[in-house]
Design a protein around this motif. Structure first.
Motif, PDB file in Angstrom:
ATOM      1  N   ILE A 157       0.847  -1.200   0.000  1.00  0.00           N
ATOM      2  CA  ILE A 157       0.000   0.000   0.000  1.00  0.00           C
ATOM      3  C   ILE A 157       0.882   1.250   0.000  1.00  0.00           C
ATOM      4  O   ILE A 157       0.574   2.251  -0.662  1.00  0.00           O
ATOM      5  N   THR A 158       1.991   1.181   0.727  1.00  0.00           N
ATOM      6  CA  THR A 158       2.941   2.297   0.717  1.00  0.00           C
ATOM      7  C   THR A 158       3.476   2.543  -0.685  1.00  0.00           C
ATOM      8  O   THR A 158       3.528   3.686  -1.157  1.00  0.00           O
ATOM      9  N   ASN A 159       3.880   1.459  -1.360  1.00  0.00           N
ATOM     10  CA  ASN A 159       4.381   1.602  -2.731  1.00  0.00           C
ATOM     11  C   ASN A 159       3.315   2.161  -3.658  1.00  0.00           C
ATOM     12  O   ASN A 159       3.595   3.027  -4.497  1.00  0.00           O
ATOM     13  N   ALA A 160       2.079   1.672  -3.513  1.00  0.00           N
ATOM     14  CA  ALA A 160       0.986   2.172  -4.354  1.00  0.00           C
ATOM     15  C   ALA A 160       0.737   3.655  -4.101  1.00  0.00           C
ATOM     16  O   ALA A 160       0.463   4.423  -5.039  1.00  0.00           O
ATOM     17  N   THR A 161       0.841   4.082  -2.844  1.00  0.00           N
ATOM     18  CA  THR A 161       0.647   5.491  -2.517  1.00  0.00           C
ATOM     19  C   THR A 161       1.764   6.358  -3.106  1.00  0.00           C
ATOM     20  O   THR A 161       1.511   7.443  -3.627  1.00  0.00           O
TER      21      THR A 161
END
Length: 265
Positions: A157-161
């Motif tokens: 989710i961090t990477n997607a953000t």
């Protein structure tokens, strides 16, 4: 070649007006796409009839086409489509609404796969253990499986953000007055595009670092649901390139114990 530091300082002060716009695009896309992506992941995991193939087709289509093409199609075609329904007023809609649509649709496809992979990493024995102690299936899912899945999903989710933050710089194509659009407008008068792009680079670096710091705190909070955790500092999490190592304790050979064991046998 020397940089015009005075111009960079001027652009830095002017471009700050686009920071709320960029953050607004990112937050709206995340708030809408997180629950929808989670629902779509459940649809794919449990293979809901009719819906599961449609979700899979949607994810494949969005992830398989360039974001710039999605922006151009939605920003060009969607207003014309709305014009046939509501008339010419469709062309007066704030362009940021089209940015919400584009980045939300893109984030939904990414987060669907993030949640699907995270839920599948939780051992099925966790559900069986919850049922054995008297918990209902829904209660087991919410209290046992979901927290563990969130821990597994948070890095992705961090990477997607972070990708969403960087991709939001393309919103200027839709005439959105974000950081990139303001910097490019300032540079158009004096042709100091290098200085303007450096300012844009600094702004997005700060925003991305702040977002990663926020998710690091969230990861530490949800890590208490893991069975084994190792506390690490944020600097280690961000800058360490070392792979985890496993230490094997040395076993010393004792001939006396070997003789005793042999005698018992």
């Amino acid at each position: 070649m020397s940089l015009d530091t005075n111009f960079m300082a001027q652009v830095f002060k002017t471009a700050i007006a686009g920071v709320p716009v960029t953050l607004q695009i990112v937050l709206v896309a995340l708030i809408v796409s997180l629950p929808i992506g989670f629902i779509f992941a459940l649809v794919r995991i449990y293979r809901v009839k009719i819906l599961s193939p449609l979700v899979r087709l949607y994810v494949s289509f969005v992830r398989g086409t360039p974001l710039i093409a999605q922006i151009l199609i939605i920003y060009s075609a969607f207003p014309s489509f709305l014009a046939t329904i509501i008339g010419k007023s469709a062309f007066s809609i704030d362009p940021i609404n089209y940015a919400y649509i584009v980045f939300t649709l893109n984030s939904i496809a990414t987060l669907t796969e993030v949640f699907r992979s995270a839920l599948q990493t939780v051992d099925k024995g966790q559900l069986e253990a919850g049922l054995m102690v008297g918990m209902a299936p829904r209660q087991t899912f919410v209290r046992v499986i979901l927290p563990q899945a969130l821990v597994s999903a948070l890095p992705n989710i961090t990477n997607a953000t972070l990708y969403l933050i960087k991709n939001s710089s393309l919103a200027f194509i839709m005439s959105v007055k974000d950081i990139t659009a303001i910097a490019k407008t300032q540079a158009a008068f004096s042709y100091n595009f290098l200085e303007a792009y450096l300012v844009v680079w600094v702004y997005y670096l700060i925003i991305a670092y702040a977002a990663e710091l926020l998710f690091w705190f969230l990861e530490r909070y949800f890590s208490r649901f893991q069975r084994t955790t190792t506390a690490k500092s944020f600097n280690w999490h961000l800058f360490s390139f070392k792979q985890p190592t496993t230490t094997v304790a040395a076993v010393q050979y004792d001939p006396k114990k070997e003789l005793v064991n042999h005698a018992h046998n």
